[in-house]
Design an enzyme around this catalytic site. Sequence first.
Site, PDB file in Angstrom:
ATOM      1  N   ASP A 114       1.050  -1.074   0.117  1.00  0.00           N
ATOM      2  CA  ASP A 114       0.009  -0.027   0.096  1.00  0.00           C
ATOM      3  C   ASP A 114       0.942   1.137  -0.076  1.00  0.00           C
ATOM      4  O   ASP A 114       2.037   1.193   0.398  1.00  0.00           O
ATOM      5  CB  ASP A 114      -0.780   0.173   1.129  1.00  0.00           C
TER       6      ASP A 114
HETATM    7  N1  URA Z   1      -1.301  -5.886   3.937  1.00  0.00           N
HETATM    8  C1  URA Z   1      -1.560  -4.685   3.908  1.00  0.00           C
HETATM    9  O1  URA Z   1      -2.758  -4.496   4.628  1.00  0.00           O
HETATM   10  N2  URA Z   1      -0.889  -3.658   3.349  1.00  0.00           N
HETATM   11  C2  URA Z   1       0.310  -3.737   2.747  1.00  0.00           C
HETATM   12  O2  URA Z   1       0.804  -3.064   2.084  1.00  0.00           O
HETATM   13  C3  URA Z   1       0.925  -5.228   2.574  1.00  0.00           C
HETATM   14  C4  URA Z   1       0.186  -6.193   3.220  1.00  0.00           C
END
Ligand code: URA
Length: 245
Positions: A109
Amino acid sequence: MQLERLLHAQGFGSRKDCRALIRAGYVSVAGEVCDDPTEEFDPGSRDGSPGLEFTVDDQPWRFRAQAYVVLHKPAGYECSQKPTFHPSVFTLLPPQLLARGVQCVGRLDQDTTGLLLLSDDGQFIHQWSSGKKRTPKVYEVTLKHAVEQDFADRLVAGVELNDEPVPIAAAACELLSPTTLRLTICEGKYHQVKRMVGAAGNRVEVLHRSRVGGLDLPAGLAPGQWRWLEAEDLARLADYADATS
Ligand code: URA
Protein backbone atom coordinates in the site's frame (compact mmCIF):
# COMPACT_ATOMS: atom_id res chain seq x y z
CA MET A 1 27.74 -10.00 -27.94
CA GLN A 2 28.34 -6.73 -29.77
CA LEU A 3 28.89 -3.80 -27.42
CA GLU A 4 25.96 -1.90 -28.93
CA ARG A 5 23.57 -4.81 -28.29
CA LEU A 6 24.97 -5.33 -24.83
CA LEU A 7 24.28 -1.74 -23.80
CA HIS A 8 20.82 -1.88 -25.35
CA ALA A 9 20.02 -5.04 -23.36
CA GLN A 10 21.01 -3.21 -20.16
CA GLY A 11 18.56 -0.36 -20.74
CA PHE A 12 20.83 2.34 -22.16
CA GLY A 13 18.36 3.35 -24.87
CA SER A 14 17.69 2.35 -28.46
CA ARG A 15 20.37 0.61 -30.51
CA LYS A 16 20.95 4.00 -32.19
CA ASP A 17 21.37 5.77 -28.81
CA CYS A 18 23.80 3.08 -27.64
CA ARG A 19 25.80 3.28 -30.87
CA ALA A 20 26.08 7.07 -30.42
CA LEU A 21 27.21 6.71 -26.77
CA ILE A 22 29.91 4.22 -27.79
CA ARG A 23 31.11 6.22 -30.80
CA ALA A 24 31.34 9.37 -28.63
CA GLY A 25 33.79 7.55 -26.31
CA TYR A 26 31.50 7.33 -23.25
CA VAL A 27 31.85 3.56 -22.82
CA SER A 28 34.81 1.71 -21.31
CA VAL A 29 35.35 -2.00 -20.79
CA ALA A 30 38.08 -3.20 -18.43
CA GLY A 31 39.28 0.38 -18.03
CA GLU A 32 39.74 0.95 -21.80
CA VAL A 33 37.51 3.20 -23.87
CA CYS A 34 35.84 1.17 -26.60
CA ASP A 35 34.44 3.31 -29.43
CA ASP A 36 33.58 0.44 -31.76
CA PRO A 37 29.88 -0.48 -31.37
CA THR A 38 30.44 -3.80 -33.16
CA GLU A 39 33.26 -5.04 -30.91
CA GLU A 40 32.35 -8.42 -29.41
CA PHE A 41 32.42 -9.12 -25.65
CA ASP A 42 31.38 -12.09 -23.58
CA PRO A 43 28.62 -10.60 -21.36
CA GLY A 44 28.79 -13.48 -18.83
CA SER A 45 26.01 -13.64 -16.20
CA ARG A 46 23.72 -16.23 -17.85
CA ASP A 47 25.63 -19.25 -16.58
CA GLY A 48 25.99 -17.74 -13.10
CA SER A 49 29.41 -16.20 -13.87
CA PRO A 50 29.78 -12.52 -12.92
CA GLY A 51 28.62 -10.32 -15.78
CA LEU A 52 30.94 -8.11 -17.80
CA GLU A 53 31.93 -4.91 -16.00
CA PHE A 54 31.83 -1.67 -17.96
CA THR A 55 31.37 2.04 -17.41
CA VAL A 56 29.08 4.48 -19.17
CA ASP A 57 30.01 8.11 -18.66
CA ASP A 58 32.26 6.94 -15.76
CA GLN A 59 29.35 5.19 -14.04
CA PRO A 60 30.15 1.54 -13.29
CA TRP A 61 27.73 -1.15 -14.46
CA ARG A 62 27.74 -4.94 -14.62
CA PHE A 63 25.96 -6.94 -17.28
CA ARG A 64 22.95 -8.75 -15.83
CA ALA A 65 20.91 -11.04 -18.05
CA GLN A 66 17.88 -10.32 -15.83
CA ALA A 67 17.27 -7.54 -13.34
CA TYR A 68 16.43 -8.46 -9.73
CA VAL A 69 16.37 -5.58 -7.28
CA VAL A 70 15.21 -4.72 -3.79
CA LEU A 71 13.81 -1.30 -3.00
CA HIS A 72 13.28 0.11 0.49
CA LYS A 73 9.84 1.51 -0.24
CA PRO A 74 9.18 4.78 1.57
CA ALA A 75 5.70 5.83 2.72
CA GLY A 76 3.75 7.96 0.27
CA TYR A 77 4.58 6.04 -2.91
CA GLU A 78 2.26 3.83 -4.97
CA CYS A 79 3.37 0.56 -6.55
CA SER A 80 1.37 1.31 -9.70
CA GLN A 81 2.96 2.46 -12.99
CA LYS A 82 0.08 4.92 -13.26
CA PRO A 83 -0.43 6.16 -9.72
CA THR A 84 -3.54 8.07 -8.70
CA PHE A 85 -2.68 10.20 -5.64
CA HIS A 86 1.01 9.71 -4.86
CA PRO A 87 4.23 9.38 -6.84
CA SER A 88 5.07 5.94 -8.19
CA VAL A 89 7.87 3.78 -6.74
CA PHE A 90 9.17 3.66 -10.31
CA THR A 91 10.27 7.29 -9.95
CA LEU A 92 12.85 6.01 -7.42
CA LEU A 93 14.58 3.81 -10.02
CA PRO A 94 17.17 4.79 -12.65
CA PRO A 95 16.09 5.02 -16.32
CA GLN A 96 18.07 1.88 -17.20
CA LEU A 97 15.84 -0.25 -14.95
CA LEU A 98 12.68 1.40 -16.27
CA ALA A 99 13.81 0.78 -19.86
CA ARG A 100 14.20 -2.90 -18.99
CA GLY A 101 10.54 -2.95 -17.92
CA VAL A 102 10.98 -3.98 -14.30
CA GLN A 103 7.73 -4.67 -12.43
CA CYS A 104 6.86 -4.92 -8.75
CA VAL A 105 6.70 -8.43 -7.29
CA GLY A 106 3.39 -8.02 -5.49
CA ARG A 107 2.34 -4.66 -4.11
CA LEU A 108 2.55 -2.67 -0.92
CA ASP A 109 0.00 0.00 0.00
CA GLN A 110 1.10 3.60 -0.45
CA ASP A 111 1.53 4.04 3.31
CA THR A 112 3.39 0.74 3.83
CA THR A 113 7.19 0.89 3.99
CA GLY A 114 9.90 -1.72 3.56
CA LEU A 115 11.03 -4.55 1.36
CA LEU A 116 9.76 -4.44 -2.22
CA LEU A 117 11.17 -6.73 -4.92
CA LEU A 118 11.23 -5.71 -8.57
CA SER A 119 12.33 -7.62 -11.64
CA ASP A 120 12.10 -7.87 -15.42
CA ASP A 121 11.89 -11.67 -15.20
CA GLY A 122 8.23 -12.57 -15.76
CA GLN A 123 8.58 -16.06 -14.33
CA PHE A 124 10.25 -14.74 -11.18
CA ILE A 125 7.52 -12.10 -10.72
CA HIS A 126 4.80 -14.71 -11.11
CA GLN A 127 6.53 -17.22 -8.86
CA TRP A 128 7.09 -14.79 -5.98
CA SER A 129 3.82 -12.89 -6.17
CA SER A 130 1.58 -15.92 -6.49
CA GLY A 131 -0.15 -16.86 -3.23
CA LYS A 132 0.20 -20.53 -4.25
CA LYS A 133 3.86 -20.56 -3.25
CA ARG A 134 2.89 -19.55 0.30
CA THR A 135 5.98 -17.40 0.72
CA PRO A 136 6.18 -16.05 4.26
CA LYS A 137 6.19 -12.26 4.43
CA VAL A 138 7.05 -10.59 7.71
CA TYR A 139 5.50 -7.28 8.74
CA GLU A 140 6.20 -5.05 11.72
CA VAL A 141 2.78 -3.70 12.67
CA THR A 142 2.03 -0.74 14.92
CA LEU A 143 -1.49 -0.92 16.34
CA LYS A 144 -3.83 1.89 17.35
CA HIS A 145 -4.96 0.18 20.57
CA ALA A 146 -2.81 -1.69 23.09
CA VAL A 147 -3.33 -5.46 23.11
CA GLU A 148 -2.30 -8.54 25.04
CA GLN A 149 -1.09 -11.95 23.91
CA ASP A 150 -4.61 -13.17 23.16
CA PHE A 151 -4.80 -10.69 20.25
CA ALA A 152 -1.74 -12.28 18.60
CA ASP A 153 -3.17 -15.74 19.32
CA ARG A 154 -6.41 -14.77 17.60
CA LEU A 155 -4.56 -13.77 14.41
CA VAL A 156 -2.75 -17.12 14.40
CA ALA A 157 -6.01 -19.00 15.03
CA GLY A 158 -7.57 -17.24 12.01
CA VAL A 159 -9.99 -14.38 11.41
CA GLU A 160 -12.94 -14.03 9.05
CA LEU A 161 -12.38 -11.59 6.18
CA ASN A 162 -15.12 -10.33 3.87
CA ASP A 163 -15.14 -12.22 0.57
CA GLU A 164 -12.98 -15.04 1.94
CA PRO A 165 -14.71 -18.40 2.26
CA VAL A 166 -12.49 -19.64 5.09
CA PRO A 167 -10.80 -17.87 8.01
CA ILE A 168 -7.34 -16.49 7.21
CA ALA A 169 -4.63 -17.27 9.75
CA ALA A 170 -1.24 -15.66 10.33
CA ALA A 171 1.67 -18.10 10.04
CA ALA A 172 3.20 -16.48 13.12
CA CYS A 173 2.56 -13.47 15.33
CA GLU A 174 4.87 -12.15 18.01
CA LEU A 175 3.76 -9.47 20.45
CA LEU A 176 6.76 -7.09 20.64
CA SER A 177 5.07 -4.50 22.85
CA PRO A 178 1.43 -3.70 23.73
CA THR A 179 1.10 -1.83 20.41
CA THR A 180 3.56 -3.63 18.11
CA LEU A 181 3.42 -7.03 16.46
CA ARG A 182 5.69 -9.01 14.18
CA LEU A 183 3.22 -10.73 11.90
CA THR A 184 4.01 -13.38 9.29
CA ILE A 185 1.52 -14.15 6.53
CA CYS A 186 1.88 -16.58 3.63
CA GLU A 187 -0.83 -15.22 1.33
CA GLY A 188 -0.78 -11.90 -0.50
CA LYS A 189 -4.40 -10.82 -0.30
CA TYR A 190 -5.48 -7.23 -0.88
CA HIS A 191 -4.78 -5.12 2.27
CA GLN A 192 -4.38 -8.43 4.08
CA VAL A 193 -2.64 -7.25 7.24
CA LYS A 194 -4.91 -4.24 7.70
CA ARG A 195 -8.00 -6.37 7.12
CA MET A 196 -6.84 -9.11 9.50
CA VAL A 197 -6.05 -6.61 12.23
CA GLY A 198 -9.38 -4.86 11.59
CA ALA A 199 -11.25 -8.16 11.77
CA ALA A 200 -9.62 -8.81 15.14
CA GLY A 201 -10.95 -5.47 16.41
CA ASN A 202 -7.96 -3.13 16.08
CA ARG A 203 -6.42 -0.81 13.51
CA VAL A 204 -3.01 -0.63 11.80
CA GLU A 205 -1.28 2.70 12.35
CA VAL A 206 2.08 1.87 10.74
CA LEU A 207 3.03 -1.07 8.53
CA HIS A 208 6.55 -2.08 7.51
CA ARG A 209 7.61 -5.21 5.60
CA SER A 210 10.93 -6.47 6.94
CA ARG A 211 11.32 -9.85 5.23
CA VAL A 212 10.15 -11.88 2.22
CA GLY A 213 10.96 -15.59 2.19
CA GLY A 214 14.39 -15.80 3.81
CA LEU A 215 15.47 -12.34 2.62
CA ASP A 216 15.63 -9.45 5.08
CA LEU A 217 15.43 -5.82 4.03
CA PRO A 218 19.16 -5.09 3.72
CA ALA A 219 20.51 -3.17 6.71
CA GLY A 220 21.76 0.20 5.58
CA LEU A 221 19.37 0.46 2.63
CA ALA A 222 17.69 3.79 3.41
CA PRO A 223 14.06 4.51 2.47
CA GLY A 224 13.94 5.31 -1.25
CA GLN A 225 17.17 3.44 -2.02
CA TRP A 226 17.44 0.30 -4.13
CA ARG A 227 20.16 -2.24 -4.80
CA TRP A 228 20.73 -5.24 -7.05
CA LEU A 229 19.98 -8.68 -5.64
CA GLU A 230 23.06 -10.89 -5.99
CA ALA A 231 23.02 -14.68 -6.32
CA GLU A 232 23.36 -15.08 -2.54
CA ASP A 233 20.35 -12.78 -1.96
CA LEU A 234 18.25 -14.82 -4.40
CA ALA A 235 19.34 -18.03 -2.64
CA ARG A 236 18.36 -16.47 0.71
CA LEU A 237 14.99 -15.40 -0.69
CA ALA A 238 14.23 -19.04 -1.54
CA ASP A 239 15.62 -20.37 1.73
CA TYR A 240 12.74 -19.91 4.14
CA ALA A 241 12.08 -23.38 5.49
CA ASP A 242 12.44 -22.04 9.03
CA ALA A 243 11.21 -18.50 8.37
CA THR A 244 7.94 -19.02 10.19
CA SER A 245 9.38 -20.83 13.20
N1 URA B 1 -1.08 -5.93 4.01
C1 URA B 1 -1.62 -4.70 3.96
O1 URA B 1 -2.68 -4.46 4.53
N2 URA B 1 -0.96 -3.72 3.28
C2 URA B 1 0.23 -3.93 2.67
O2 URA B 1 0.78 -3.01 2.07
C3 URA B 1 0.78 -5.22 2.72
C4 URA B 1 0.10 -6.19 3.41
